[in-house]
Design an enzyme around this catalytic site. Structure first.
Site, PDB file in Angstrom:
ATOM      1  N   ASN A   1      39.591  48.148 -23.915  1.00  0.00           N
ATOM      2  CA  ASN A   1      38.568  48.979 -23.264  1.00  0.00           C
ATOM      3  C   ASN A   1      37.541  49.445 -24.287  1.00  0.00           C
ATOM      4  OD1 ASN A   1      40.799  50.573 -24.155  1.00  0.00           O
ATOM      5  ND2 ASN A   1      40.274  52.249 -22.776  1.00  0.00           N
ATOM      6  N   ILE A   2      36.311  49.554 -23.805  1.00  0.00           N
ATOM      7  CA  ILE A   2      35.163  49.910 -24.656  1.00  0.00           C
ATOM      8  C   ILE A   2      34.410  51.025 -23.949  1.00  0.00           C
ATOM      9  CG2 ILE A   2      33.041  49.048 -25.732  1.00  0.00           C
ATOM     10  CD1 ILE A   2      34.289  46.170 -25.355  1.00  0.00           C
ATOM     11  N   GLU A   3      34.450  52.225 -24.518  1.00  0.00           N
ATOM     12  CA  GLU A   3      33.845  53.383 -23.848  1.00  0.00           C
ATOM     13  C   GLU A   3      32.412  53.611 -24.308  1.00  0.00           C
ATOM     14  OE1 GLU A   3      36.719  56.577 -24.287  1.00  0.00           O
ATOM     15  OE2 GLU A   3      37.977  55.628 -22.747  1.00  0.00           O
TER      16      GLU A   3
ATOM     17  N   CYS B   1      36.572  48.287 -18.860  1.00  0.00           N
ATOM     18  CA  CYS B   1      38.035  48.247 -18.984  1.00  0.00           C
ATOM     19  C   CYS B   1      38.486  47.017 -19.770  1.00  0.00           C
ATOM     20  CB  CYS B   1      38.677  48.182 -17.604  1.00  0.00           C
ATOM     21  SG  CYS B   1      38.516  49.680 -16.635  1.00  0.00           S
TER      22      CYS B   1
ATOM     23  N   GLU C   1      40.703  44.828 -18.994  1.00  0.00           N
ATOM     24  CA  GLU C   1      40.860  43.640 -18.144  1.00  0.00           C
ATOM     25  C   GLU C   1      39.526  42.929 -17.955  1.00  0.00           C
ATOM     26  OE1 GLU C   1      41.808  46.750 -17.686  1.00  0.00           O
ATOM     27  OE2 GLU C   1      43.494  46.926 -16.305  1.00  0.00           O
TER      28      GLU C   1
ATOM     29  N   CYS D   1      42.270  49.269 -12.552  1.00  0.00           N
ATOM     30  CA  CYS D   1      41.422  50.054 -11.635  1.00  0.00           C
ATOM     31  C   CYS D   1      40.892  49.149 -10.523  1.00  0.00           C
ATOM     32  CB  CYS D   1      40.285  50.714 -12.405  1.00  0.00           C
ATOM     33  SG  CYS D   1      38.920  49.589 -12.773  1.00  0.00           S
TER      34      CYS D   1
ATOM     35  N   CYS E   1      38.366  46.415 -11.571  1.00  0.00           N
ATOM     36  CA  CYS E   1      39.003  45.256 -12.222  1.00  0.00           C
ATOM     37  C   CYS E   1      39.730  44.389 -11.198  1.00  0.00           C
ATOM     38  CB  CYS E   1      39.956  45.715 -13.316  1.00  0.00           C
ATOM     39  SG  CYS E   1      39.078  46.378 -14.745  1.00  0.00           S
TER      40      CYS E   1
HETATM   41  N1  THU Z   1      41.083  51.661 -18.440  1.00  0.00           N
HETATM   42  C1  THU Z   1      41.257  50.327 -18.686  1.00  0.00           C
HETATM   43  O1  THU Z   1      40.735  49.777 -19.665  1.00  0.00           O
HETATM   44  N2  THU Z   1      42.015  49.613 -17.814  1.00  0.00           N
HETATM   45  C2  THU Z   1      42.732  50.140 -16.796  1.00  0.00           C
HETATM   46  O2  THU Z   1      43.464  49.424 -16.142  1.00  0.00           O
HETATM   47  C3  THU Z   1      42.621  51.575 -16.491  1.00  0.00           C
HETATM   48  C4  THU Z   1      41.638  52.342 -17.307  1.00  0.00           C
HETATM   49  C5  THU Z   1      40.319  52.452 -19.411  1.00  0.00           C
HETATM   50  C6  THU Z   1      38.988  52.946 -18.985  1.00  0.00           C
HETATM   51  C7  THU Z   1      38.804  54.137 -19.913  1.00  0.00           C
HETATM   52  O3  THU Z   1      38.295  53.685 -21.164  1.00  0.00           O
HETATM   53  C8  THU Z   1      40.210  54.660 -20.144  1.00  0.00           C
HETATM   54  O4  THU Z   1      41.068  53.591 -19.776  1.00  0.00           O
HETATM   55  C9  THU Z   1      40.561  55.891 -19.334  1.00  0.00           C
HETATM   56  O5  THU Z   1      40.250  55.720 -17.999  1.00  0.00           O
END
Ligand code: THU
Length: 139
Positions: free
Chosen positions: A42-44, A53, A55, A93, A96
């Protein structure tokens, strides 16, 4: 490539998670039908909504390399300080799941893991029942 090895790849990918805001690190390892693996984390973003996310990172890397046929994805996630074996299952989520629906059959396997030998396997059909996908737009 067996399931435990795919999960190991997801844990390796999780190490690169860019998570300054949530502290929640996710890794994914996507297996193509012909046995290749594309990983993602994941990259915020400081403006939050562009966050990607793990995935989708894996899917977009693969699709951008021309891949279109996928067999399975392994997903691991939890607070950064939680290590292999300490996290909870991290279900994908809704966004995804919809991306999976775009590129995968309903029998696509989603492996949610806590460690290489502790995991549950779901089909996309189970995670997105009655999903809308490319078939719905067929003339
Ligand atoms: N996130 C994912 O990368 N994949 C998931 O299946 C659920 C949530 C990430 C998004 C965000 O960076 C962090 O988790 C918290 O929501």
């Amino acid at each position: 490539m067996n399931i435990s090895q795919l999960i190991e790849k997801a844990f390796e990918a999780r190490e690169a998670a860019y998570i300054p805001y949530s502290g929640f690190a996710v890794g994914a390892a996507l297996l193509t039908a012909d046995g290749k693996i594309y990983t993602g984390c994941n990259i915020e973003s400081s403006s939050y909504s562009p966050t990607n996310c793990a995935e989708r990172t894996a899917f977009f890397k693969a699709v951008s390399e021309g891949e279109r046929n996928f067999a399975a994805i392994a997903i691991v996630g939890g607070l950064k300080e939680k290590k292999k074996g300490e996290t909870q299952l991290c279900p994908p989520c809704g966004v995804c799941r919809q991306v999976m629906m775009e590129f995968c059959d309903t029998s696509f396997m989603v492996i949610l893991a806590v460690s290489p030998d502790e995991y549950n396997i779901y089909t996309l059909e189970e995670l997105l029942p009655l999903g809308f996908g490319p078939n719905n737009l067929k003339k």
